[in-house]
Write a protein that holds these residues in place. Sequence first.
Motif, PDB file in Angstrom:
ATOM      1  N   ASN B 332     -24.901  -6.895  -5.079  1.00 32.06           N
ATOM      2  CA  ASN B 332     -23.616  -6.554  -4.454  1.00 32.06           C
ATOM      3  C   ASN B 332     -22.552  -7.607  -4.756  1.00 32.06           C
ATOM      4  N   GLN B 351     -36.350   2.277  -0.007  1.00 30.58           N
ATOM      5  CA  GLN B 351     -35.324   2.808   0.896  1.00 30.58           C
ATOM      6  C   GLN B 351     -34.202   1.805   1.114  1.00 30.58           C
ATOM      7  N   PHE B 353     -33.266  -0.599  -0.844  1.00 31.55           N
ATOM      8  CA  PHE B 353     -32.488  -0.743  -2.073  1.00 31.55           C
ATOM      9  C   PHE B 353     -31.534   0.444  -2.241  1.00 31.55           C
ATOM     10  N   LEU B 354     -32.045   1.654  -2.030  1.00 30.01           N
ATOM     11  CA  LEU B 354     -31.203   2.852  -2.161  1.00 30.01           C
ATOM     12  C   LEU B 354     -30.037   2.804  -1.191  1.00 30.01           C
ATOM     13  N   GLN B 355     -30.324   2.367   0.049  1.00 30.68           N
ATOM     14  CA  GLN B 355     -29.284   2.400   1.072  1.00 30.68           C
ATOM     15  C   GLN B 355     -28.279   1.267   0.945  1.00 30.68           C
ATOM     16  N   ARG B 356     -28.750   0.082   0.575  1.00 27.43           N
ATOM     17  CA  ARG B 356     -27.876  -1.086   0.685  1.00 27.43           C
ATOM     18  C   ARG B 356     -27.166  -1.480  -0.596  1.00 27.43           C
ATOM     19  N   VAL B 357     -27.670  -1.056  -1.727  1.00 26.28           N
ATOM     20  CA  VAL B 357     -26.966  -1.418  -2.955  1.00 26.28           C
ATOM     21  C   VAL B 357     -25.721  -0.541  -3.069  1.00 26.28           C
ATOM     22  N   ASP B 358     -24.587  -1.203  -3.303  1.00 25.67           N
ATOM     23  CA  ASP B 358     -23.293  -0.532  -3.320  1.00 25.67           C
ATOM     24  C   ASP B 358     -22.918  -0.229  -4.771  1.00 25.67           C
ATOM     25  N   ALA B 359     -23.382   0.913  -5.277  1.00 22.58           N
ATOM     26  CA  ALA B 359     -23.123   1.259  -6.684  1.00 22.58           C
ATOM     27  C   ALA B 359     -23.056   2.771  -6.843  1.00 22.58           C
ATOM     28  N   ALA B 360     -22.529   3.202  -7.989  1.00 24.65           N
ATOM     29  CA  ALA B 360     -22.381   4.638  -8.252  1.00 24.65           C
ATOM     30  C   ALA B 360     -23.740   5.324  -8.357  1.00 24.65           C
ATOM     31  N   ALA B 361     -24.703   4.645  -8.975  1.00 26.86           N
ATOM     32  CA  ALA B 361     -26.026   5.253  -9.167  1.00 26.86           C
ATOM     33  C   ALA B 361     -27.089   4.218  -8.866  1.00 26.86           C
ATOM     34  N   VAL B 362     -27.982   4.537  -7.943  1.00 26.81           N
ATOM     35  CA  VAL B 362     -29.040   3.600  -7.558  1.00 26.81           C
ATOM     36  C   VAL B 362     -30.386   4.268  -7.823  1.00 26.81           C
ATOM     37  N   TYR B 363     -31.207   3.594  -8.617  1.00 27.32           N
ATOM     38  CA  TYR B 363     -32.459   4.167  -9.114  1.00 27.32           C
ATOM     39  C   TYR B 363     -33.685   3.515  -8.493  1.00 27.32           C
ATOM     40  N   VAL B 364     -34.715   4.316  -8.247  1.00 28.20           N
ATOM     41  CA  VAL B 364     -36.046   3.788  -7.968  1.00 28.20           C
ATOM     42  C   VAL B 364     -36.939   4.197  -9.136  1.00 28.20           C
ATOM     43  N   ASN B 365     -37.562   3.201  -9.749  1.00 30.73           N
ATOM     44  CA  ASN B 365     -38.545   3.448 -10.818  1.00 30.73           C
ATOM     45  C   ASN B 365     -38.024   4.322 -11.966  1.00 30.73           C
TER      46      ASN B 365
END
Lengths: 414, 414
Positions: B332, B351, B353-365
């Motif tokens: 961030n 969860q 990472f998905l919720q707290r990262v402030d970006a256009a696209a947030v990926y898991v794996n």
Amino acid sequence: MSELSLKGERSKEASYILMNATTTQKNDALIKMGEKLIEHKNNILNENKKDLENAILKGTSKAMLDRLSLDEKRLEDMADGLRQIVKLADPIGEVTSMWKRPNGLQIGKQKVPMGVIGIIYEARPNVTCDAAGLCLKAGNTVILRGGSEAINSNVAIVKALCEGIKESGLPEASLQLVEDTSREVANEMMRLNEYIDVLIPRGGAGLIQAVVKNATVPVIETGVGNCHVYVDAGADLEMAKNIVINAKTSRPAVCNAEEKLLVNKNVAEEFLPTIISALREKGVEVRGDEEVLNIVKDVNEASGEDWGKEYLDFIISIKVVANVDEAISHINKYGTGHSEAIITKSYDNSQKFLQRVDAAAVYVNASTRFTDGCEFGFGAEIGISTQKLHARGPMGLNELTTTKYIIYGNGQVR
Amino acid sequence: MSELSLKGERSKEASYILMNATTTQKNDALIKMGEKLIEHKNNILNENKKDLENAILKGTSKAMLDRLSLDEKRLEDMADGLRQIVKLADPIGEVTSMWKRPNGLQIGKQKVPMGVIGIIYEARPNVTCDAAGLCLKAGNTVILRGGSEAINSNVAIVKALCEGIKESGLPEASLQLVEDTSREVANEMMRLNEYIDVLIPRGGAGLIQAVVKNATVPVIETGVGNCHVYVDAGADLEMAKNIVINAKTSRPAVCNAEEKLLVNKNVAEEFLPTIISALREKGVEVRGDEEVLNIVKDVNEASGEDWGKEYLDFIISIKVVANVDEAISHINKYGTGHSEAIITKSYDNSQKFLQRVDAAAVYVNASTRFTDGCEFGFGAEIGISTQKLHARGPMGLNELTTTKYIIYGNGQVR
């Protein structure tokens, strides 16, 4: 680091916490903010008195003094406004769509807060409270920069509101006021891209143009409305009269008030004398083009400048047009893309008007005065956007959000 | 009136026609545009040769020359791109919601074209064709301002495309090219609020910053990506390696490529030697923080500046972090809000990472390389927005639209 940059940094930090606050936490803060407003009413009213005294010394108009002044009733209304925001659905977290790609990636589009919102506004201290409440409910921190006329009131209001936020356990920096009301600091705020995600100006055309011209932070332009009502051939003239009188005179100083009347030439002779005398009875100064003057002799001629002007006053300019096409071209040329209305019985003309007029809100057989977050059913509004980017028309909580793609994979590479 | 203003005026006028064109008309134009591209291929390739000769004289790099050069195959691809746009669903006219108010007013929210879109871009002549096609399909007229390097190619391409538009019966001014590639005219375009509704810059960070700093027209900021991959404790390290290698090396010059690798301290000793040697095998220069250097001795130390940099090259900086929280704060702080990925087996950390990262696209794996209109299933893209206003992430046809409220009344006044 300037004081404003420090505020920006604190706001950004707080935004990462507020972004992930639950609806329950945010509602709790809103209720406590309302309670603190009442608890500190003596201080707020005292500080407001200082602003009023300064304004009187400056020779401020009665209308402006009224907008500036607070009393117990108005404070109660402000607290009630915050309680109304509690009742609104929280847009944050909604996944508006989710789909699976051929490679197994699952992609969702989720509503998330903007982050840090900056609001630059004038005069009315109730904006301070409304804006603070709406931004918080949508999970955004906010930096408010009000006008110098209301600075003492604003400081007192923000102090009370922040106490409420703090007691609820959310970061106090969720709400900050810029106390230095100089133009330099306002300009600095317009270029604080590092910390501010979106800037919303609220006020007169001068303020809004200054922000549009100077800001590098993305701006949502609000509120300038050169609104037209077009009375078509064969329209119900009684309905037309009611709507024109309402749109022009119910509250002429607001942006959704009618500024121009376009009348089809086939009904001009019948309609113009009636509507002009009805407008004059309400104290409206009527200006007209040549064809209007031919029908009602004692009308002042409208100048070329009139057609593009937002009077915000008891003034209207009237033009006779040949047909709905001329009305549409005139509106698209001189309108500000706010609210436009046609009064008609013709299906074809209603459809043409709806489709071809380029504005935030296009009405058939209704007053332009309905362009408003509450009237649209949004519960509250932060302003009315007249630009096409992001939001157009009344902006409620939804318009204070952005989106994030959340993507679930299991090892996909491209 | 300047030449650009004239173009603006023509574009605005044409936009009122194009706004109301049917899908069939627009698709017909797109097909004819593709046909004309092939019909005029000799002229286009000749003009492209001039650009290439000029570029060679200026000592342009091989990579740039490749981006600039056209051949029959590339022209066929461009025409095929237009045919692909024909297949995409037309967003215009969709009423996404409609409701009735207690007073009987029926309010609908309808997708409508923006009006006039300005695009300022660099080098690749295929952008000329893509942008023209996408804007037209979404009912927008477009004013293109490409770089001087490709001016001869762009003139020839636009001439061919306009012929197709004209033959379809849509206004020729739907597509216009600014032939004067001076900086002055670009600056004038950034301030042409009277005619241009939205400006989209496409190109390097320098171009985009210049537009953000100078424009008064609303801008959609695109494309700068300082993207991170965070490898969590307990992650599948084989998957992590695949994803990092893909994200960093499959196409390092694009904005969704990985620029930074964050590694949890619990897997650093095991993962770093493997990944660093794998990256080096692919020709990547590896830089690291102190903790990385402690584990793999011959790595260059990353400077403070590295963390905020978009290399767009075979370079990566690696940092060891204590946990997912430190990874999120680092992202961030230094990220550009483009694409960020976590490699993890932990439900909680995914969860968070998905919720707290402030970006256009947030990926898991999954690899950050998927942030792309085609990969997301949008069929095509006009760019990737890294701002929060209006659109965030890959922008397809939908993102080239705005909304209009259409309101059906029967005499309502307020």
